[in-house]
Design a protein around this motif. Structure first.
Motif, mmCIF file in Angstrom:
data_model
loop_
_atom_site.group_PDB
_atom_site.id
_atom_site.type_symbol
_atom_site.label_atom_id
_atom_site.label_comp_id
_atom_site.label_asym_id
_atom_site.label_seq_id
_atom_site.Cartn_x
_atom_site.Cartn_y
_atom_site.Cartn_z
ATOM 1 N N VAL A 66 0.808 -1.216 0.000
ATOM 2 C CA VAL A 66 0.000 0.000 0.000
ATOM 3 C C VAL A 66 0.846 1.274 0.000
ATOM 4 O O VAL A 66 0.297 2.374 0.024
ATOM 5 N N ILE A 67 2.160 1.134 -0.025
ATOM 6 C CA ILE A 67 3.018 2.272 -0.380
ATOM 7 C C ILE A 67 2.859 2.429 -1.888
ATOM 8 O O ILE A 67 3.184 1.522 -2.655
ATOM 9 N N ASP A 68 2.334 3.553 -2.323
ATOM 10 C CA ASP A 68 1.895 3.709 -3.715
ATOM 11 C C ASP A 68 2.963 3.320 -4.726
ATOM 12 O O ASP A 68 2.673 2.617 -5.711
ATOM 13 N N GLU A 69 4.192 3.749 -4.502
ATOM 14 C CA GLU A 69 5.262 3.464 -5.466
ATOM 15 C C GLU A 69 5.504 1.963 -5.602
ATOM 16 O O GLU A 69 5.762 1.462 -6.701
ATOM 17 N N ILE A 70 5.410 1.251 -4.501
ATOM 18 C CA ILE A 70 5.640 -0.199 -4.542
ATOM 19 C C ILE A 70 4.453 -0.900 -5.183
ATOM 20 O O ILE A 70 4.626 -1.783 -6.042
ATOM 21 N N GLY A 71 3.240 -0.526 -4.802
ATOM 22 C CA GLY A 71 2.053 -1.126 -5.412
ATOM 23 C C GLY A 71 2.015 -0.924 -6.911
ATOM 24 O O GLY A 71 1.763 -1.868 -7.672
ATOM 25 N N ASP A 72 2.303 0.303 -7.360
ATOM 26 C CA ASP A 72 2.297 0.588 -8.799
ATOM 27 C C ASP A 72 3.367 -0.218 -9.521
ATOM 28 O O ASP A 72 3.134 -0.725 -10.634
ATOM 29 N N ALA A 73 4.541 -0.345 -8.899
ATOM 30 C CA ALA A 73 5.631 -1.095 -9.527
ATOM 31 C C ALA A 73 5.255 -2.559 -9.698
ATOM 32 O O ALA A 73 5.564 -3.176 -10.734
ATOM 33 N N ILE A 74 4.574 -3.133 -8.714
ATOM 34 C CA ILE A 74 4.178 -4.543 -8.799
ATOM 35 C C ILE A 74 3.078 -4.735 -9.840
ATOM 36 O O ILE A 74 3.103 -5.699 -10.613
ATOM 37 N N ILE A 75 2.120 -3.818 -9.869
ATOM 38 C CA ILE A 75 1.056 -3.911 -10.877
ATOM 39 C C ILE A 75 1.631 -3.899 -12.290
ATOM 40 O O ILE A 75 1.190 -4.645 -13.172
ATOM 41 N N ASN A 76 2.636 -3.068 -12.501
ATOM 42 C CA ASN A 76 3.215 -2.894 -13.840
ATOM 43 C C ASN A 76 4.429 -3.780 -14.101
ATOM 44 O O ASN A 76 5.057 -3.669 -15.162
ATOM 45 N N ALA A 77 4.760 -4.646 -13.163
ATOM 46 C CA ALA A 77 5.962 -5.460 -13.290
ATOM 47 C C ALA A 77 5.861 -6.433 -14.460
ATOM 48 O O ALA A 77 4.799 -7.017 -14.721
ATOM 49 N N GLU A 78 6.969 -6.609 -15.152
ATOM 50 C CA GLU A 78 7.029 -7.601 -16.230
ATOM 51 C C GLU A 78 7.269 -9.001 -15.673
ATOM 52 O O GLU A 78 6.929 -9.992 -16.305
ATOM 53 N N GLY A 79 7.885 -9.086 -14.511
ATOM 54 C CA GLY A 79 8.149 -10.388 -13.910
ATOM 55 C C GLY A 79 6.889 -11.049 -13.400
ATOM 56 O O GLY A 79 5.856 -10.406 -13.174
ATOM 57 N N GLU A 80 6.963 -12.367 -13.216
ATOM 58 C CA GLU A 80 5.850 -13.146 -12.681
ATOM 59 C C GLU A 80 5.600 -12.772 -11.226
ATOM 60 O O GLU A 80 6.531 -12.743 -10.410
#
Length: 332
Positions: free
Chosen positions: A209-223
């Motif tokens: 729920v730290i926005d930067e981390i949540g956004d990075a995971i949503i947009n991640a190319e990795g599995e």
């Protein structure tokens, strides 16, 4: 389109969480050929960590301490010293782990827990990277289904109310919580992001729920892989199925971002768990494979169970074997 292969290099695996579940996976990952990054929650406010956090205005050291040990190759004696916890009768030092005090001392010396963990990682020959999810201490807030709230990780499960959602704030100012240095980049470059195992609302979500981390995971190319808990947890995930766990993750980030779920199907023997030691764990998580697929997840269900010392744990080696099958493109 050119197929991606990972065999020519170590796969980059980011593991996100906290508590006692994260070190189990990290220890087994360390024995494999992987480029490991651990992103560790800093919202803990109980026990030794909470006391040090309050008295020194620093990020809590406990979960970071356990991750340092999990990824270190130091001799067992050194580990025993680092993990030693003073007796309850020892007045001022009661219940403090020596490692927590060392992290606090180096944090004061370097002016930053983040810098302290990087220095201690070198001293302890850590195989991988360890980053707190934020460089400032965070306060975890829970909003319950009945509209009431609780503040502080240690208070959330007390009344055993049904949690609607959680969020974090900077403890010492009104600024928006930010991800620690290199965390977002590690997620962006990862071949795999692993969530858990660990407490849903107090170990995993405080990072996401730290926005930067949540956004990075949503947009991640990795599995993105979620390791589902084996047992329900008092005051957090009572009556949850495995699909309910995933739904909570998706609802918090408003995205169906989990690609694969690892689910244990081995039964825990009746009356195995010692309730005096593991009083927060209730019953085995039930399965809802169709709902998991409806959430867009591939489901890998098998025996991930390890029983020891009257407790129920994930077998780190079995989990990591499965993670490597996924990251190397095995077909199921």
């Amino acid at each position: 389109m050119k197929m991606k292969t990972y065999r020519i290099r170590k796969p980059k695996i980011v593991v996100v969480g906290g508590g006692t579940g994260l070190p189990v996976i990290l220890k087994s990952l360390r024995n494999q050929s992987a480029d490991i990054t651990a992103v560790v929650t800093v919202a803990d406010d109980g026990g030794s960590s909470g006391e040090i956090r309050e008295s020194m205005n620093m990020t809590p050291p406990g979960d970071l301490r356990n991750v340092l040990v999990a990824l270190s190759d130091m001799p067992q004696l050194y580990e025993d010293i680092f993990q030693y916890r003073f007796d309850k009768s020892d007045n001022y030092f009661a219940n403090h782990a020596i490692g927590n005090l060392i992290i606090a001392a180096v944090s004061e010396m370097r002016g930053s827990t983040y810098e302290a963990i990087q220095l201690l990682s070198k001293m302890m020959h850590v195989d991988g990277h360890i980053y707190p999810s934020s460089e400032r201490p965070l306060t975890l807030h829970a909003v319950f289904k009945d509209g009431t709230t609780a503040v502080g990780e240690s208070s959330i499960a007390v009344d055993r109310k049904t949690i609607d959602h959680v969020f974090v704030t900077n403890t010492n100012d009104n600024e928006q919580p930010k991800a620690a240095r290199k965390v977002v980049k590690a997620i962006e470059e990862a071949d795999m992001i692993v969530l858990g195992p660990g407490s849903m609302f107090t170990s995993i979500l405080p990072n996401l729920v730290i926005d930067e981390i949540g956004d990075a995971i949503i947009n991640a190319e990795g599995e993105v892989v979620y390791i589902c808990n084996i047992m329900t947890q008092k005051g957090e995930t009572e009556h949850f199925t495995d699909a309910d766990h995933v739904c909570v993750l998706h609802e918090h980030l408003n995205s169906k971002f989990v690609d694969t779920v690892l689910v244990n199907t081995e039964n825990v023997p009746d009356d195995y768990m010692d309730p005096e030691i593991y009083d927060e764990y209730l019953v085995q998580v039930e399965h809802d494979f169709q709902k998991l697929r409806d959430e867009g997840c591939r489901v890998i269900s098998t025996d991930f169970l390890k029983l020891r010392d009257g407790g129920v744990f994930h077998d780190g080696d079995k989990v990591v074997d499965e993670l490597f099958r996924i990251v190397f493109g095995a077909r199921y």
